[in-house]
Design a protein around this motif. Structure first.
Motif, PDB file in Angstrom:
ATOM      1  N   UNK A 153      -6.964  15.169  13.146  1.00 25.59           N
ATOM      2  CA  UNK A 153      -5.954  14.108  13.178  1.00 25.59           C
ATOM      3  C   UNK A 153      -6.979  12.730  12.562  1.00 25.59           C
ATOM      4  N   UNK A 154      -5.809  12.620  11.279  1.00 28.68           N
ATOM      5  CA  UNK A 154      -6.599  12.031  10.301  1.00 28.68           C
ATOM      6  C   UNK A 154      -6.302   9.882  10.489  1.00 28.68           C
ATOM      7  N   UNK A 155      -7.543   9.313  10.270  1.00 29.33           N
ATOM      8  CA  UNK A 155      -7.517   8.174  10.317  1.00 29.33           C
ATOM      9  C   UNK A 155      -8.022   7.195   9.297  1.00 29.33           C
ATOM     10  N   UNK A 156      -6.838   6.388   9.097  1.00 29.36           N
ATOM     11  CA  UNK A 156      -6.806   5.067   7.721  1.00 29.36           C
ATOM     12  C   UNK A 156      -7.575   4.164   7.961  1.00 29.36           C
ATOM     13  N   UNK A 158     -11.517  -3.688   5.591  1.00 28.27           N
ATOM     14  CA  UNK A 158     -11.583  -5.034   6.032  1.00 28.27           C
ATOM     15  C   UNK A 158     -13.213  -4.170   7.602  1.00 28.27           C
ATOM     16  N   UNK A 159     -12.737  -2.685   7.578  1.00 26.69           N
ATOM     17  CA  UNK A 159     -12.927  -2.282   9.000  1.00 26.69           C
ATOM     18  C   UNK A 159     -12.889  -2.596  10.395  1.00 26.69           C
ATOM     19  N   UNK A 160     -11.422  -3.800   9.941  1.00 29.74           N
ATOM     20  CA  UNK A 160     -10.731  -4.246  11.580  1.00 29.74           C
ATOM     21  C   UNK A 160      -9.603  -3.487  12.213  1.00 29.74           C
ATOM     22  N   UNK A 161      -9.658  -2.465  10.994  1.00 31.84           N
ATOM     23  CA  UNK A 161      -7.841  -1.872  11.455  1.00 31.84           C
ATOM     24  C   UNK A 161      -7.960  -0.604  11.435  1.00 31.84           C
ATOM     25  N   UNK A 162      -7.171   0.380  12.248  1.00 32.08           N
ATOM     26  CA  UNK A 162      -6.970   1.866  11.494  1.00 32.08           C
ATOM     27  C   UNK A 162      -5.511   2.155  11.855  1.00 32.08           C
ATOM     28  N   UNK A 163      -5.200   3.090  11.141  1.00 31.38           N
ATOM     29  CA  UNK A 163      -4.069   3.674  11.137  1.00 31.38           C
ATOM     30  C   UNK A 163      -4.616   5.249  11.713  1.00 31.38           C
ATOM     31  N   UNK A 164      -4.140   5.227  13.189  1.00 32.18           N
ATOM     32  CA  UNK A 164      -3.703   6.444  12.985  1.00 32.18           C
ATOM     33  C   UNK A 164      -2.187   7.561  12.449  1.00 32.18           C
TER      34      UNK A 164
END
Length: 322
Positions: free
Chosen positions: A117-120, A124-130
């Protein structure tokens, strides 16, 4: 968070990165010898944490503590971002940054994974997207526009839970002190039994004719096997001794012992080695006065085999990769 193709943006799942995840990622990064390795570990840890939170939100059990990415020595030696999913296997969670259009999938993670699974991760290292999911990897770079939607991950995990991927015990990792749950040093196993088992005063398990200067390369681990054949409430013990040899071969010795107050193994208890296809390779059975039985063979790096301990209609199988 932009700069991924519009169709990928449509099905990506936005997720927060928790303060706990950032703290753990920084802790793991601080343990690394170089800034480049620290950044790699930081992003890997965040990706695993995000996927872990997502799966728990989807009521899918996970086990961070059994993941290689949560192991100090493995993190130091390898580029891994795996997440252990009980009764399923290990899911690799690969991080990417903004503006990246491909994902790096190290060759060392191409085996023993149920998927990727790829995670963006944002700056800021506060948000991510799968971003998405793939089931197999055979190249070190993978274009993001070839990812399947994240819901494919959930469907795949549900399918695997009904027919889980075979879990392999990696013997090569034993040489660096990394062992799967249940496998212990003899000393630890004796302590868990509460007393020195009968094994302690039986025939030694050192490899015959091993030169003294090679003795330290021999590694031994043991595991209790409960087949319902207990005497005085004591299970049998499977002992594995491995020793690296020339030409990338490994010498492997298996021994099945009675433990505790048992004097002999139950008659006709069997120790069997199966090759990767499931065919019988070696087999031994206890006689009426055997306190242990053993098998010995050699294998090559990445070779797979299984060990089966059986008695009557009961059996336990452990799967290995060298």
């Amino acid at each position: 968070m932009t700069n991924i193709t519009s169709w990928l943006e449509n099905f990506a799942v936005p997720l927060p990165i928790s303060q706990a995840a950032r703290t753990t990622a920084q802790l793991f990064a601080d343990q690394q010898p170089t800034s480049a390795k620290a950044e790699q570990v930081r992003l890997n840890t965040l990706a695993v944490s995000v996927v872990n939170d997502y799966l728990q939100m989807m009521e899918i059990p996970t086990d961070l503590s059994n993941s290689d990415s949560w192991n100090l020595i493995v993190r130091l030696c390898a580029n891994v971002a795996d997440l252990e999913i009980p009764s399923v296997g290990r899911l690799e969670c690969r991080p990417v940054r903004l503006h990246e259009q491909v994902c790096t999938i190290p060759a060392e993670t191409w085996e023993e994974r149920v998927g990727y699974v790829v995670v963006q991760i944002d700056e800021s290292l506060h948000e991510a997207k799968l971003l998405g999911f793939i089931k197999n990897a055979t190249t070190e770079t993978f274009p993001l526009n070839q990812l399947q939607p994240p819901e494919t991950l959930i469907d795949c995990l549900a399918e695997l839970k009904t027919s889980p991927v075979k879990t392999l015990v990696n013997l090569s990792q034993w040489f660096v002190g990394q062992c799967e749950a249940g496998w212990q040093t003899l000393e630890s196993l004796w302590n868990s039994l509460g007393s020195i088992p009968a094994y302690g005063f039986r025939s030694p398990v050192t490899t015959q004719n091993t030169p003294l200067n090679q003795a330290e390369t021999v590694t031994r681990r043991a595991k209790l096997m409960d087949l319902g054949i207990q005497i005085d409430n004591q299970p049998v013990m499977l002992l594995i001794e491995i020793n690296p040899e020339a030409n990338q071969q490994t010498s492997i010795r298996l021994q099945l012992h009675a433990t505790g107050n048992q004097i002999y193994l139950p008659e006709n208890v069997q120790l069997t080695v199966l090759d990767q296809s499931g065919a019988v390779f070696l087999k031994a059975a206890a006689r009426s006065a055997d306190n242990y039985i053993q098998l010995q063979f050699k294998g090559e790096i990445k070779e797979q085999f299984s060990v089966q301990v059986s008695f009557d209609d009961m059996s336990i199988t452990e799967n290995f990769i060298i």
